[in-house]
Scaffold this motif. Structure first.
Motif, PDB file in Angstrom:
ATOM      1  N   GLY A  89       0.827  -1.192   0.000  1.00  0.00           N
ATOM      2  CA  GLY A  89       0.000   0.000   0.000  1.00  0.00           C
ATOM      3  C   GLY A  89       0.862   1.242   0.000  1.00  0.00           C
ATOM      4  N   ASP A  90       1.097   1.806   1.202  1.00  0.00           N
ATOM      5  CA  ASP A  90       1.999   2.943   1.351  1.00  0.00           C
ATOM      6  C   ASP A  90       3.346   2.415   1.830  1.00  0.00           C
ATOM      7  N   PHE A  91       4.398   2.823   1.174  1.00  0.00           N
ATOM      8  CA  PHE A  91       5.698   2.200   1.457  1.00  0.00           C
ATOM      9  C   PHE A  91       6.844   3.078   0.981  1.00  0.00           C
ATOM     10  N   GLU A  92       8.027   2.709   1.431  1.00  0.00           N
ATOM     11  CA  GLU A  92       9.283   3.244   0.907  1.00  0.00           C
ATOM     12  C   GLU A  92      10.107   2.052   0.446  1.00  0.00           C
ATOM     13  N   LEU A  93      10.563   2.101  -0.777  1.00  0.00           N
ATOM     14  CA  LEU A  93      11.324   1.026  -1.400  1.00  0.00           C
ATOM     15  C   LEU A  93      12.725   1.533  -1.696  1.00  0.00           C
ATOM     16  N   VAL A  94      13.723   0.725  -1.358  1.00  0.00           N
ATOM     17  CA  VAL A  94      15.109   1.061  -1.670  1.00  0.00           C
ATOM     18  C   VAL A  94      15.731  -0.128  -2.378  1.00  0.00           C
ATOM     19  N   LEU A  95      16.446   0.134  -3.444  1.00  0.00           N
ATOM     20  CA  LEU A  95      17.168  -0.917  -4.159  1.00  0.00           C
ATOM     21  C   LEU A  95      18.353  -0.305  -4.869  1.00  0.00           C
ATOM     22  N   GLU A  96      19.267  -1.157  -5.246  1.00  0.00           N
ATOM     23  CA  GLU A  96      20.424  -0.719  -6.027  1.00  0.00           C
ATOM     24  C   GLU A  96      20.315  -1.317  -7.421  1.00  0.00           C
ATOM     25  N   ALA A  97      20.634  -0.500  -8.429  1.00  0.00           N
ATOM     26  CA  ALA A  97      20.501  -0.907  -9.825  1.00  0.00           C
ATOM     27  C   ALA A  97      21.818  -0.689 -10.562  1.00  0.00           C
ATOM     28  N   ARG A  98      22.110  -1.609 -11.486  1.00  0.00           N
ATOM     29  CA  ARG A  98      23.270  -1.435 -12.380  1.00  0.00           C
ATOM     30  C   ARG A  98      22.886  -1.961 -13.758  1.00  0.00           C
ATOM     31  N   PRO A  99      22.190  -1.146 -14.544  1.00  0.00           N
ATOM     32  CA  PRO A  99      21.777  -1.578 -15.881  1.00  0.00           C
ATOM     33  C   PRO A  99      22.884  -1.369 -16.907  1.00  0.00           C
ATOM     34  N   ASP A 100      22.893  -2.219 -17.918  1.00  0.00           N
ATOM     35  CA  ASP A 100      23.767  -1.999 -19.064  1.00  0.00           C
ATOM     36  C   ASP A 100      23.282  -0.791 -19.852  1.00  0.00           C
ATOM     37  N   TRP A 101      24.073  -0.413 -20.863  1.00  0.00           N
ATOM     38  CA  TRP A 101      23.676   0.663 -21.783  1.00  0.00           C
ATOM     39  C   TRP A 101      23.659   0.111 -23.204  1.00  0.00           C
ATOM     40  N   HIS A 125      17.787   3.746 -19.113  1.00  0.00           N
ATOM     41  CA  HIS A 125      19.237   3.900 -19.236  1.00  0.00           C
ATOM     42  C   HIS A 125      19.619   3.750 -20.713  1.00  0.00           C
ATOM     43  N   ARG A 126      19.284   4.784 -21.491  1.00  0.00           N
ATOM     44  CA  ARG A 126      19.445   4.766 -22.953  1.00  0.00           C
ATOM     45  C   ARG A 126      19.453   6.197 -23.459  1.00  0.00           C
ATOM     46  N   GLU A 127      19.705   6.352 -24.769  1.00  0.00           N
ATOM     47  CA  GLU A 127      19.661   7.689 -25.360  1.00  0.00           C
ATOM     48  C   GLU A 127      18.278   8.297 -25.205  1.00  0.00           C
ATOM     49  N   SER A 128      18.244   9.561 -24.775  1.00  0.00           N
ATOM     50  CA  SER A 128      17.000  10.305 -24.528  1.00  0.00           C
ATOM     51  C   SER A 128      16.139   9.639 -23.471  1.00  0.00           C
ATOM     52  N   GLY A 129      16.780   8.952 -22.527  1.00  0.00           N
ATOM     53  CA  GLY A 129      16.054   8.266 -21.467  1.00  0.00           C
ATOM     54  C   GLY A 129      15.913   9.115 -20.219  1.00  0.00           C
ATOM     55  N   LYS A 196      26.454   7.309 -11.000  1.00  0.00           N
ATOM     56  CA  LYS A 196      27.750   6.651 -11.199  1.00  0.00           C
ATOM     57  C   LYS A 196      27.633   5.677 -12.365  1.00  0.00           C
ATOM     58  N   PHE A 197      28.082   6.110 -13.530  1.00  0.00           N
ATOM     59  CA  PHE A 197      27.916   5.305 -14.742  1.00  0.00           C
ATOM     60  C   PHE A 197      28.720   4.008 -14.635  1.00  0.00           C
ATOM     61  N   GLY A 198      28.048   2.895 -14.952  1.00  0.00           N
ATOM     62  CA  GLY A 198      28.705   1.593 -14.913  1.00  0.00           C
ATOM     63  C   GLY A 198      28.875   1.019 -13.522  1.00  0.00           C
ATOM     64  N   GLU A 199      28.355   1.710 -12.512  1.00  0.00           N
ATOM     65  CA  GLU A 199      28.469   1.253 -11.129  1.00  0.00           C
ATOM     66  C   GLU A 199      27.067   1.096 -10.539  1.00  0.00           C
ATOM     67  N   ALA A 271      21.898  -7.309 -23.437  1.00  0.00           N
ATOM     68  CA  ALA A 271      21.922  -6.382 -22.300  1.00  0.00           C
ATOM     69  C   ALA A 271      21.209  -6.986 -21.093  1.00  0.00           C
ATOM     70  N   GLN A 272      21.614  -6.525 -19.915  1.00  0.00           N
ATOM     71  CA  GLN A 272      21.017  -6.975 -18.665  1.00  0.00           C
ATOM     72  C   GLN A 272      20.733  -5.783 -17.768  1.00  0.00           C
ATOM     73  N   CYS A 273      19.741  -5.947 -16.897  1.00  0.00           N
ATOM     74  CA  CYS A 273      19.569  -5.049 -15.761  1.00  0.00           C
ATOM     75  C   CYS A 273      19.875  -5.873 -14.505  1.00  0.00           C
ATOM     76  N   ARG A 274      20.493  -5.234 -13.548  1.00  0.00           N
ATOM     77  CA  ARG A 274      20.934  -5.930 -12.326  1.00  0.00           C
ATOM     78  C   ARG A 274      20.412  -5.183 -11.111  1.00  0.00           C
ATOM     79  N   TRP A 275      20.019  -5.959 -10.097  1.00  0.00           N
ATOM     80  CA  TRP A 275      19.430  -5.391  -8.887  1.00  0.00           C
ATOM     81  C   TRP A 275      20.008  -6.099  -7.664  1.00  0.00           C
ATOM     82  N   ARG A 276      20.105  -5.384  -6.574  1.00  0.00           N
ATOM     83  CA  ARG A 276      20.516  -5.995  -5.312  1.00  0.00           C
ATOM     84  C   ARG A 276      20.015  -5.128  -4.150  1.00  0.00           C
ATOM     85  N   ASN A 277      20.127  -5.701  -2.945  1.00  0.00           N
ATOM     86  CA  ASN A 277      19.751  -4.985  -1.718  1.00  0.00           C
ATOM     87  C   ASN A 277      18.350  -4.366  -1.825  1.00  0.00           C
TER      88      ASN A 277
END
Length: 290
Positions: A89-101, A125-129, A196-199, A271-277
């Motif tokens: 419902g009402d929440f706060e979400l935190v995650l870390e992302a490292r997508p390719d380009w 995470h792309r041109e004009s994104g 932080k690009f690539g991180e 390409a991949q998208c990556r998530w953690r924490n």
């Protein structure tokens, strides 16, 4: 640039770091443009465009490797979602992302069961994104974001970071109307200083209210805020949206498909998208009124 501080108490993990327990994959299928409106496929055909055929047969691939949740296209050109079993419902979400380009991804909020509708936080995470802004999947396709980005390259053509998109030359420009839909819009340079690009980058999302106010931060920098109760966009009806979505819904991570507009520039081959924490904190009613 000011970094916001946040109370970190009360969060619980919703990704265990080793399995997909608590999540399930769904293909990237389509529905109505807005509650009670025409189906997206009908609209696309009327405008002479195409989307991948039979998307229900080609869900994205999701797996865990070395503690990291990874999403990729299983069939080239087709996308999909990893959807939480639980609703929020009402929440706060935190995650870390490292997508390719390029990798056009994001996080859906208040997503319906067996329905593509929901509020999306963009991580395009792309041109004009746009990163940290919002889009209305099945909610009149509203677009509300403060800026867009393009790649920054060195003398050899290697991508070394991001730069601000130039609206007059953009494939998908951020217009004054898109910015005006926000109650808060960050300066693109504050975002560029933080990203932080690539991180790994921390994405924080706060979602509060029956028709929620949604706020995003990237690495502690406030990016955008949207009041979906007062949002003004063509065909967007807040009462119809609330009746359709309700006050709770699933979370979903996205792997985009490839469309005629962007092709491989939306999601590169392999390409991949990556998530953690990935963690969430429920927001109680007394905190909402504080």
């Amino acid at each position: 640039m000011t970094l916001d501080t946040h109370d970190e108490t009360g969060f619980r993990p919703i990704f265990d770091g080793s399995t997909l327990s608590g999540w399930h994959a769904e293909p990237r299928v389509y529905g109505s443009l807005y509650p009670g409106g025409p189906h997206l496929t009908d609209y696309i055909e009327e405008h002479g465009m195409k989307i991948p055929e039979h998307p229900e047969l080609h869900a994205a691939r999701w797996f865990v490797e070395d503690g990291i949740l990874i999403g990729e296209q299983s069939t080239p050109g087709y996308g999909g979602y990893l959807v939480s079993d639980a609703t929020f419902g009402d929440f706060e979400l935190v995650l870390e992302a490292r997508p390719d380009w390029p990798a056009d991804t994001g996080v859906m909020l208040r997503r319906k069961t067996d329905d593509w509708a929901g509020f999306q936080v963009l991580i395009d995470h792309r041109e004009s994104g746009g990163i940290g802004g919002f889009f209305g999947n099945g909610l009149a396709s509203f677009s509300a974001l403060p800026f867009a980005v393009v790649s920054r390259r060195d003398e050899n053509g290697t991508i070394v970071g991001l730069a601000a998109d130039d609206p007059p030359t953009s494939v998908e420009p951020v217009t004054p109307e898109k910015i005006a839909r926000l109650s808060y819009a960050a300066d693109v340079n504050d975002f560029l200083d933080a990203w932080k690009f690539g991180e790994w980058n921390e994405i924080r999302i706060r979602c509060v209210g029956a028709l929620p106010v949604i706020t995003t931060w990237v690495n502690g920098v406030k990016i955008a805020e949207l009041d979906t109760a007062t949002l003004d966009s063509p065909d967007y009806d807040p009462d119809a949206v609330l009746a359709h979505l309700g006050t709770r819904g699933h979370l979903a991570l996205e792997v985009h498909d490839n469309d005629e507009m962007f092709g491989d520039a939306r999601w590169a081959p392999g390409a991949q998208c990556r998530w953690r924490n990935i963690r969430v904190r429920d927001i109680e009613s007394q905190e909402q009124s504080a």
